[in-house]
Structure formats: C-alpha cells, structure tokens
Write a protein that holds these residues in place. Structure first.
Motif, PDB file in Angstrom:
ATOM      1  N   HIS A  57       0.792  -1.236   0.000  1.00 19.10           N
ATOM      2  CA  HIS A  57       0.000   0.000   0.000  1.00 19.10           C
ATOM      3  C   HIS A  57       0.825   1.286   0.000  1.00 19.10           C
ATOM      4  O   HIS A  57       0.269   2.366  -0.259  1.00 19.10           O
ATOM      5  CB  HIS A  57      -0.937   0.009   1.208  1.00 19.10           C
ATOM      6  CG  HIS A  57      -2.017  -1.009   1.115  1.00 19.10           C
ATOM      7  ND1 HIS A  57      -3.165  -0.810   0.385  1.00 19.10           N
ATOM      8  CD2 HIS A  57      -2.115  -2.260   1.649  1.00 19.10           C
ATOM      9  CE1 HIS A  57      -3.939  -1.882   0.472  1.00 19.10           C
ATOM     10  NE2 HIS A  57      -3.321  -2.781   1.231  1.00 19.10           N
ATOM     11  N   GLY A  60       3.205   4.256  -1.264  1.00 20.27           N
ATOM     12  CA  GLY A  60       3.439   4.840  -2.584  1.00 20.27           C
ATOM     13  C   GLY A  60       3.419   6.346  -2.503  1.00 20.27           C
ATOM     14  O   GLY A  60       3.188   6.944  -1.445  1.00 20.27           O
ATOM     15  N   ASP A  61       3.626   6.984  -3.638  1.00 25.46           N
ATOM     16  CA  ASP A  61       3.653   8.443  -3.678  1.00 25.46           C
ATOM     17  C   ASP A  61       2.330   9.017  -3.188  1.00 25.46           C
ATOM     18  O   ASP A  61       1.245   8.464  -3.428  1.00 25.46           O
ATOM     19  CB  ASP A  61       3.924   8.922  -5.097  1.00 25.46           C
ATOM     20  CG  ASP A  61       5.363   8.695  -5.525  1.00 25.46           C
ATOM     21  OD1 ASP A  61       6.176   8.307  -4.663  1.00 25.46           O
ATOM     22  OD2 ASP A  61       5.669   8.898  -6.714  1.00 25.46           O
ATOM     23  N   THR A  81       0.964   9.244  -0.330  1.00 26.38           N
ATOM     24  CA  THR A  81       0.201   8.305   0.483  1.00 26.38           C
ATOM     25  C   THR A  81       0.614   8.416   1.946  1.00 26.38           C
ATOM     26  O   THR A  81       1.808   8.481   2.268  1.00 26.38           O
ATOM     27  CB  THR A  81       0.426   6.860   0.008  1.00 26.38           C
ATOM     28  OG1 THR A  81      -0.061   6.742  -1.329  1.00 26.38           O
ATOM     29  CG2 THR A  81      -0.291   5.862   0.894  1.00 26.38           C
ATOM     30  N   LEU A  86      11.735   1.688   0.214  1.00 30.59           N
ATOM     31  CA  LEU A  86      11.054   2.547  -0.747  1.00 30.59           C
ATOM     32  C   LEU A  86      12.034   3.625  -1.181  1.00 30.59           C
ATOM     33  O   LEU A  86      12.650   4.288  -0.351  1.00 30.59           O
ATOM     34  CB  LEU A  86       9.819   3.186  -0.110  1.00 30.59           C
ATOM     35  CG  LEU A  86       8.951   4.056  -1.026  1.00 30.59           C
ATOM     36  CD1 LEU A  86       8.269   3.216  -2.098  1.00 30.59           C
ATOM     37  CD2 LEU A  86       7.916   4.825  -0.207  1.00 30.59           C
ATOM     38  N   PHE A 119      10.667   8.393  -3.965  1.00 33.36           N
ATOM     39  CA  PHE A 119       9.242   8.647  -3.687  1.00 33.36           C
ATOM     40  C   PHE A 119       8.990  10.140  -3.509  1.00 33.36           C
ATOM     41  O   PHE A 119       9.916  10.946  -3.362  1.00 33.36           O
ATOM     42  CB  PHE A 119       8.804   7.883  -2.438  1.00 33.36           C
ATOM     43  CG  PHE A 119       9.607   8.215  -1.211  1.00 33.36           C
ATOM     44  CD1 PHE A 119       9.327   9.336  -0.441  1.00 33.36           C
ATOM     45  CD2 PHE A 119      10.656   7.395  -0.818  1.00 33.36           C
ATOM     46  CE1 PHE A 119      10.069   9.647   0.677  1.00 33.36           C
ATOM     47  CE2 PHE A 119      11.418   7.695   0.305  1.00 33.36           C
ATOM     48  CZ  PHE A 119      11.119   8.829   1.051  1.00 33.36           C
ATOM     49  N   VAL A 169       5.371  10.948   1.219  1.00 38.83           N
ATOM     50  CA  VAL A 169       4.957   9.709   1.873  1.00 38.83           C
ATOM     51  C   VAL A 169       4.983   9.927   3.385  1.00 38.83           C
ATOM     52  O   VAL A 169       5.901  10.574   3.905  1.00 38.83           O
ATOM     53  CB  VAL A 169       5.884   8.543   1.475  1.00 38.83           C
ATOM     54  CG1 VAL A 169       5.576   7.295   2.307  1.00 38.83           C
ATOM     55  CG2 VAL A 169       5.734   8.237   0.000  1.00 38.83           C
TER      56      VAL A 169
END
Length: 497
Positions: free
Chosen positions: A68, A70-71, A73, A90, A93, A96
């Motif tokens: 789940h 991600g950018d 988010t 990650l 990005f 986040v």
C-alpha cells in the motif's frame, strides 16, 4: 531543562533556524495539529489495520505496508502492536507519511529477521532519495533478547520530518543503531524531533553479530551523503559503543537544539560538515559501559561550529569534555557550563592545527589534574577567552596550570581563575607571542601567571594572588618583551631574563 521548556523555545521554528544555521532558510514540516489536517496533505490515506495489518503483533505487517505504500500516500497506524521481520524499502518517492496513534513497532530478533538484519524502514538511498517524508508517533519495543535494529534510514532531497519516536529496550543485536538521516540536496531541509533512544546499545563483542562490525551501533548517523540542513531537536540518546550523534558528513549543516546525550564511545556528540551548531543541549559522561578507550562529551572534527547554552557534565571523565580537532576551521563556546571530575582530562582541548576559537561567558569547574583550557599549536588561529570563570579542586600534580596556551595572538579578558587545589596548582602558562591578559583575577595555590618563551605580552588591569607559595607573575629567561600596566601583584614578580 524540562521538555515543556524546550518546546517553548522551539515554538517559532523559523526564528530558530534563521538564528542557528547560516543559509538554512525555513523548514516546512507536514502539519500535525490534527489528524484531518495531516490527512488533507495526501491524496491517499490508508488505515493499515483496515488494509490487513495485524495489530496484535502475531503476523509481520511488512507485506501489507509494501502493498500500500506509494507516492502521495499516508499510512496510519491505529493503537496496537505491529510485528516486523523484514525491512520496508522505498526509493525515489514523493510525499509519503507514516503516522502512529498509540502504535508500537515490534522488530523480530536478530535470528528471526528476514533479509538484511539492519533496518525496519529504508526510505530513500543516496542514489535514489525521496522527497517529503513524515515518520511520527511510534514506540519501538526491542526489549526482547538479541533485538535491536535501525528503526529508520531516511535519505531525502528535502522535507524530512521524524517526530515523537521512542525506542524502548537495549540494542543488543549488534546491528546498526536507531537512525540514519541524510538530506541529499544542498538546499534541502530536515527535522528530527523528540526521538528518544535512552537505553543505548551493547558492544558488538557482546552480541550475536560479533565480528561483523567495529565496536557496534551508533545512535544517530549522518554520513558523507548529507548535503543540506538537518536539525535534531529535543532528542535523547543513551550509551552507544561507537558514537552517540555522529555527523561524519563533509558538507551540509547540522543543528542540535536541546536534548540529552550521554556515555557513548568516542563522543556523545561528534560533528563534521561545513557548519554545525549545538544549542541548549546537555551532554553527560558518568559511565563507561563499553570499556571505551576515550569518551569525549563533544568532539568537533571539521568545519565551523558553534556551541551555545550547553551543559557538559563529566563526573567520570574518560577523555576531554570538549575536543576541537585539527581540521576544524573555527569554533565558539558561549554561555555554557562545563564540569569535569577527578581525572586528568581537560574541559576544552584545542588541537595544534584547529582554527580560531572563542570561549565566552563559560563556567568551568575542574577537579582533576588537567588544564581547564589547553590551547596547542602556534599559528593556526587566535584563541579568545572572555568572561571565563574557572573553579574546582584540581591539583597541580600532572598539569600545573588551569590554562595552558602555546598560540600566538591570543586574548584573555575578564577571567576569574580560582585554583586552590594541592600540589602547586597554578593559573596560566603563556608560551605564544602577542598575547593580552586584561581585566582578570587569579587566585592560585602556586604561581598565578607564568610567561615561558613568550613575547610581546601585555598584562593590564589584572590581580594575581598566591595562596601558598610562588609569585603573582613569573617571567622565564626565554621570554621577550612584557608590558605591565595597572596590575595588582601582591606576591611579587620573578623576572629571570
């Protein structure tokens, strides 16, 4: 200093930043005034429990996070215990966030962690950094045996905010310490606020990772990939075997605002980089849990650094309280207190090639047979002491003088030196040229002021008294010109020239 007091000092962060770090500008951090305000800054908001994460600590949540994140988010962690047995990685990005609400992260032990046994969260690398990262509101339970891990490795171009993280339990796995932070853009900014790791770490030889690292964990690391500006505010670190806060960067700026750092090997705060400032921090050395060969409270390795309103308390010295190393371009210590216990370690040592240094409005209480201020080298840069007060029961058995100075062009203004310890304790020994002592008071067991191979010395408006034996002023035969004006030297002058 209480946490509330520290928060009051930090309400206006823009004012702090402008005053503390040249060129830092203003730091914009994701808002935390309410959950709604925070959520409004992200396109996607994920409740990790609703997404399938186990809040009871039985199943690893890393697969859910990986699915789940991600950018743009925000991952929200409701109250619960969240087990992790592999890292979340990650890179590259944008915007986040990870926000805990009574959330506790539970890392697997050294033997049960899957994959690299070093990190829970690896968020950006120096080759693929992220941008705009929030990580806040987590307890980390590493109280289980053979448990301890880097909670977060964050390498971002700009917009780093790490807030309210508490690590509970001693780091006894022998892997990396709780945090690494790099701002990779020279114009980027970051902020680490109230990150507490008080319980420290075991030496590598006492962990399951013995033989794979030198000494063991560092508390907070900033490495050679840091380029921007980074503030550590109201943080706390216990005893780490390598260093406490260790900024080994060659460029970039570091600020330490408040907080407590204690008992780490080498140094509890160690700074390099182009610019550094430590303000309002307390640094303590009262235990050597790792049998370290040396423990400086603060060590400055390179660059230009300012220490202001700090308290350095070293009741069990195992190294100089403040060490200014040769590559340092300039340093200042102002409005501070330094206390050194009964071992032969200096309060402030300035190495032979360290640059110009100012010590202003500083109280030093020294109780071991050492120089309170030890100034080495001749032409690296002038040292100025103004309104420095030196007290304590130090003896003259090993180092006679409270102040030892080899440098040229130094100034000593408004000193108050009271050294009445045993074994011929003295006041100041000057060995450089073009030195001034003015408006000062010395009261010592033995000779108060010694000129030894000095030249072009000016002594004015100064009182020097001896309590037991010796002279107010002694001038050795190797000394050149000395100008004396309006002094009170009741115990006489011995001039051997």
């Amino acid at each position: 200093m209480s946490l509330n007091d520290s928060r009051k000092r930090s309400i206006d962060r823009r004012s702090y930043i402008k005053g503390c770090l040249v060129g830092l500008g203003t730091l914009t951090v994701a808002g935390t005034s309410s959950a709604t305000a925070l959520e409004d800054q992200y396109e996607t908001v994920v409740d990790v429990v609703e997404a399938g994460a186990d809040p009871e600590g039985n199943e690893s949540i890393t697969p859910v996070l990986r699915e789940h994140v991600g950018d743009d988010t925000l991952l929200e962690f409701p109250e619960g215990r969240y087990y992790m047995d592999e890292q979340l990685r990650l890179t590259n990005f944008e915007n986040v966030g990870f926000s805990g609400h009574g959330a506790t992260l539970v890392p697997a032990s050294y033997y049960e962690f899957d994959g690299p046994q070093y990190r829970l969260f690896r968020l950006g690398t120096h080759e693929d950094p992220g941008r705009n990262l929030l990580f806040e509101g987590f307890d980390v339970d590493q109280t289980a045996e053979d448990t301890g891990i880097r909670v977060i490795s964050a390498e971002v171009e700009d917009g780093l905010s790490v807030r309210n993280v508490t690590v509970e339990g001693r780091h006894d796995s022998g892997t990396w310490g709780p945090g690494l932070f790099n701002i990779t853009d020279p114009d980027g900014e970051g902020h680490v606020y109230c990150f507490f790791a008080d319980d420290g770490a075991d030496h590598i030889d006492e962990t399951p990772n013995a033989g794979n690292m030198w000494r063991g964990a560092t508390g907070f690391a900033v490495d050679q990939h840091h380029r921007g500006s980074l503030i550590f505010e109201n943080c706390r670190l216990g005893d780490y075997p390598d260093n406490g806060l260790y900024a080994s960067n060659e460029t970039g700026r570091i600020g330490v605002d408040g907080g407590t750092y204690q008992n780490s090997g080498t140094a509890s705060i160690r700074l390099s980089g182009s610019t550094g400032r430590v303000e309002g921090a307390t640094v303590v050395v009262d235990e050597n849990s790792h049998d370290s060969a040396g423990q400086h409270a603060i060590r400055l390795d390179d660059g230009e650094h300012e220490l202001e309103d700090i308290t350095v308390d070293v009741p069990e010295p195992n190294g100089d309280a403040i060490r200014i190393m040769d590559p340092v371009d300039s340093a200042s210590i102002t409005n501070s207190e330094i206390t050194v216990g009964d071992e032969p370690n200096a309060a402030v040592r300035i190495d032979p090639s360290a640059g110009a240094t100012t010590i202003d409005d500083v109280d030093i209480d020294i109780n071991g047979s050492a120089n309170a201020v030890r100034i080495l080298g001749s032409d690296a840069g002038a040292v100025e002491l103004e309104d420095v007060h030196i007290t304590g029961d130090a003896s003259g058995a090993r180092n006679r003088e409270a102040i030892f100075c080899e440098r040229n062009g130094c100034e000593f203004v408004g000193l108050e030196v009271e050294q009445l310890g045993p074994d011929n304790r003295r006041g100041i020994d000057l060995r450089g040229s073009d030195t001034i002592i003015t408006d000062s008071e010395f009261e010592t067991t033995d000779t108060a002021i010694t000129l030894n191979d000095a030249d072009g010395v000016t002594l004015e408006d100064t009182t020097a008294t001896v309590d037991v034996d010796g002279y107010s002023l002694r001038i050795l035969d190797s000394t050149g010109t000395v100008s004396r004006t309006n002094n009170d030297l009741p115990d006489g002058v011995r001039d051997d020239r």
